[in-house]
Design a protein around this motif. Structure first.
Motif, PDB file in Angstrom:
ATOM      1  N   GLN A  21       0.708  -1.315   0.122  1.00  0.00           N
ATOM      2  CA  GLN A  21      -0.063   0.211   0.021  1.00  0.00           C
ATOM      3  C   GLN A  21       0.788   1.400   0.039  1.00  0.00           C
ATOM      4  O   GLN A  21       0.642   2.181  -0.667  1.00  0.00           O
ATOM      5  N   GLU A  22       2.053   1.284   0.683  1.00  0.00           N
ATOM      6  CA  GLU A  22       2.733   2.148   1.012  1.00  0.00           C
ATOM      7  C   GLU A  22       3.441   2.666  -0.507  1.00  0.00           C
ATOM      8  O   GLU A  22       3.662   3.828  -0.730  1.00  0.00           O
ATOM      9  N   SER A  42      -1.778  -9.635   2.218  1.00  0.00           N
ATOM     10  CA  SER A  42      -1.001  -8.391   2.536  1.00  0.00           C
ATOM     11  C   SER A  42      -1.432  -6.879   2.101  1.00  0.00           C
ATOM     12  O   SER A  42      -1.206  -6.027   2.511  1.00  0.00           O
ATOM     13  N   GLY A  43      -2.747  -7.018   1.912  1.00  0.00           N
ATOM     14  CA  GLY A  43      -3.283  -5.794   1.581  1.00  0.00           C
ATOM     15  C   GLY A  43      -3.564  -5.173   0.328  1.00  0.00           C
ATOM     16  O   GLY A  43      -3.673  -4.094  -0.005  1.00  0.00           O
ATOM     17  N   TYR A  48      -4.891  -0.867  -4.268  1.00  0.00           N
ATOM     18  CA  TYR A  48      -5.595   0.102  -5.506  1.00  0.00           C
ATOM     19  C   TYR A  48      -6.649   0.694  -5.063  1.00  0.00           C
ATOM     20  O   TYR A  48      -7.210   1.654  -5.848  1.00  0.00           O
ATOM     21  N   THR A  49      -7.645   0.049  -4.160  1.00  0.00           N
ATOM     22  CA  THR A  49      -8.991   0.673  -3.805  1.00  0.00           C
ATOM     23  C   THR A  49      -8.771   2.272  -3.263  1.00  0.00           C
ATOM     24  O   THR A  49      -9.550   3.190  -4.033  1.00  0.00           O
ATOM     25  N   ASP A 295     -10.646 -14.346   0.882  1.00  0.00           N
ATOM     26  CA  ASP A 295     -10.263 -13.963   2.020  1.00  0.00           C
ATOM     27  C   ASP A 295     -11.272 -14.395   3.123  1.00  0.00           C
ATOM     28  O   ASP A 295     -12.294 -13.724   3.053  1.00  0.00           O
ATOM     29  N   ILE A 296     -10.898 -15.461   3.741  1.00  0.00           N
ATOM     30  CA  ILE A 296     -11.682 -15.916   4.952  1.00  0.00           C
ATOM     31  C   ILE A 296     -10.960 -15.463   6.236  1.00  0.00           C
ATOM     32  O   ILE A 296      -9.983 -16.138   6.523  1.00  0.00           O
ATOM     33  N   GLU A 297     -11.622 -14.458   7.050  1.00  0.00           N
ATOM     34  CA  GLU A 297     -10.864 -13.977   8.159  1.00  0.00           C
ATOM     35  C   GLU A 297     -10.451 -14.919   9.161  1.00  0.00           C
ATOM     36  O   GLU A 297     -11.340 -15.872   9.505  1.00  0.00           O
ATOM     37  N   GLN A 298      -9.242 -14.799   9.561  1.00  0.00           N
ATOM     38  CA  GLN A 298      -8.933 -15.866  10.726  1.00  0.00           C
ATOM     39  C   GLN A 298      -8.963 -17.332  10.391  1.00  0.00           C
ATOM     40  O   GLN A 298      -9.304 -18.196  11.396  1.00  0.00           O
ATOM     41  N   LEU A 299      -8.947 -17.772   9.099  1.00  0.00           N
ATOM     42  CA  LEU A 299      -8.930 -18.971   8.907  1.00  0.00           C
ATOM     43  C   LEU A 299      -7.702 -20.024   9.354  1.00  0.00           C
ATOM     44  O   LEU A 299      -6.612 -19.550   9.053  1.00  0.00           O
ATOM     45  N   PRO A 300      -8.054 -20.784  10.149  1.00  0.00           N
ATOM     46  CA  PRO A 300      -6.869 -21.520  10.903  1.00  0.00           C
ATOM     47  C   PRO A 300      -6.317 -22.453  10.106  1.00  0.00           C
ATOM     48  O   PRO A 300      -4.998 -22.753  10.355  1.00  0.00           O
ATOM     49  N   ALA A 301      -6.840 -23.032   9.050  1.00  0.00           N
ATOM     50  CA  ALA A 301      -6.197 -24.214   8.385  1.00  0.00           C
ATOM     51  C   ALA A 301      -6.346 -24.282   6.994  1.00  0.00           C
ATOM     52  O   ALA A 301      -7.390 -24.046   6.525  1.00  0.00           O
TER      53      ALA A 301
END
Length: 432
Positions: A21-22, A42-43, A48-49, A295-301
């Motif tokens: 992003q930076e 990594s965002g 780009y948004t 993108d599944i938040e906090q997917l453990p495995a």
């Protein structure tokens, strides 16, 4: 950054821009064409948004188009972009294959400033004069390595050709393929490359296990994994037919599992993803095409039921876990030959592969497994009371006695009664 977006950025819990992003923000803000390469999770979406929606003018027609290779990724991007665009009072419409095209046409009549979708459906609507791109200012090709192959490459080029001659182009991916070196040739623009893959440290700690498992026992291994504490995962297969067979067996074994594949209707696919996110199922069985960029938040495995064909595929699969600093686990199933070949495949990648074992309801590495086995071996045996062994002859004798006591009925002894002399005399007299 726009003050409204900056405030919203902080409200979302972000403290600073990620490396991608930076690096890309000043370039995109000044109209450069870029190729952004960064690890999964990594965002890149916000990379780009944020700078591109800042350049959009409200009420001036469609100015930003974001293209994704799969329906799931397009739907996911729409949710993210719409949330940020709403801050600037901009409208976002999803144009996804498999969804109701008439509803999409109705939404396009409201002249949205941003459209997000799959190349096939977007091209279809453009050629039908329903999606008008004459005011287009910027185009983003997300998951570029997947989009610029075979038919989708042709569709993307044709789609962009419907816009003005000078359009800002952005290409984003986690892996670099040969065609990315030829972007000027295919799209006629000079592209600046921004590669932060080696310097980005946003990914959390991910452990990569190798579980030696023959094909016939892999479904049972999934059953055991599903019963581990707080375990839920994306499970990758090579073929849809294998997915269906595994799903049937898992349901029979009482495991809560769902299927995500390209043959399903959009509603079914969205429901399967929702069930995994809400932990209504432990396992979501899918293929590389269906789960690209999810993108599944906090997917453990992540579980590789079938090992990937190349290192790039592995990178995208394992990128579903350990996103934005979270920890994760990757479990690779295969027989001895498969795993040996797999190690050679990833020899030049920066992954540490360790032997894994399912032991007493836990997933452990080789060191912990050996320690647990040793602890069991070192435990003293409980002393048992000594029992006198009977000799063969004595045993037979006891058995004979037992049978005799059971079989021989008890003899009732008759009581001897003494006759009274008086009575005896009477009888004697009668006889005389």
């Amino acid at each position: 950054m726009n003050p409204k977006l900056e405030t919203f950025f902080k409200e979302q819990g972000f403290t600073k821009l990620s490396p991608i992003q930076e690096k890309t923000y000043p370039l995109l803000s000044t109209g450069h064409n870029i190729l952004g390469l960064a690890p999964t999770g990594s965002g890149k979406t916000l990379a780009y948004t944020i700078p591109l929606i800042e350049q959009v003018t409200g009420g001036a027609g469609t100015q930003l188009m974001i293209v994704a290779p799969s329906q799931e990724l397009a739907a996911q991007l729409t949710d993210v972009v719409r949330k940020w665009a709403k801050v600037l009072e901009l409208k976002t419409v999803a144009l996804i294959g498999g969804a109701n095209v008439r509803r999409q046409i109705e939404k396009l009549k409201k002249h949205p400033e941003i459209v997000v979708g799959t190349p096939g459906r977007m091209l279809e609507l453009t050629e039908a004069k329903k999606l008008k791109l004459h005011k287009l200012r910027a185009v983003v090709l997300d998951e570029t390595d997947e989009l610029l192959t075979d038919e989708t490459l042709v569709s993307c080029r044709e789609l962009i050709s419907h816009g003005p001659a000078r359009v800002q182009l952005s290409f984003f991916s986690a892996t670099k393929t040969v065609i990315m070196n030829e972007l000027p040739r295919w799209f006629g623009v000079e592209v600046k490359e921004v590669d932060v893959r080696s310097s980005d440290r946003t990914q959390g700690q991910v452990t990569h296990y190798l579980l030696e498992t023959p094909v016939r026992k892999r479904v049972d291994t999934l059953r055991k994994l599903a019963h581990l504490n707080d375990f839920y995962a994306l499970v990758f297969f090579k073929q849809v037919a294998t997915i269906q067979a595994a799903a049937e067996k898992l349901h029979y074994l009482g495991v809560k599992a769902a299927v995500l594949d390209g043959q399903q209707r959009q509603v079914q696919r969205e429901q399967a993803l929702r069930d995994l996110r809400q932990r209504k199922v432990s396992l979501l069985l899918t293929t590389d095409v269906a789960a690209r960029g999810l993108d599944i938040e906090q997917l453990p495995a992540v579980v590789n039921f079938d090992l990937p064909k190349d290192a790039n595929t592995y990178i995208h699969r394992v990128g579903r876990t350990g996103r934005m600093g979270a920890t994760g686990t990757v479990i690779n199933l295969g027989n001895e030959h498969d795993l040996r070949h797999f190690k050679q495949l990833l020899a030049h990648e920066n992954y540490t592969l360790c032997e894994g074992y399912l032991y007493k309801g836990k997933l452990v590495d080789e060191e912990k497994f050996a320690a647990a086995k040793q602890a069991v071996t070192d435990q003293p045996e409980k002393s048992k009371p000594k029992v006198k062994k009977k000799t063969k002859n004595k045993y037979k004798a006891d058995l004979f006695k037992k049978k005799e006591s059971v079989q021989a009925p008890k003899k009732h002894k008759k009581k001897k009664r003494k006759r009274q002399q008086l009575n005896k005399g009477k009888h004697d007299k009668k006889k005389n």
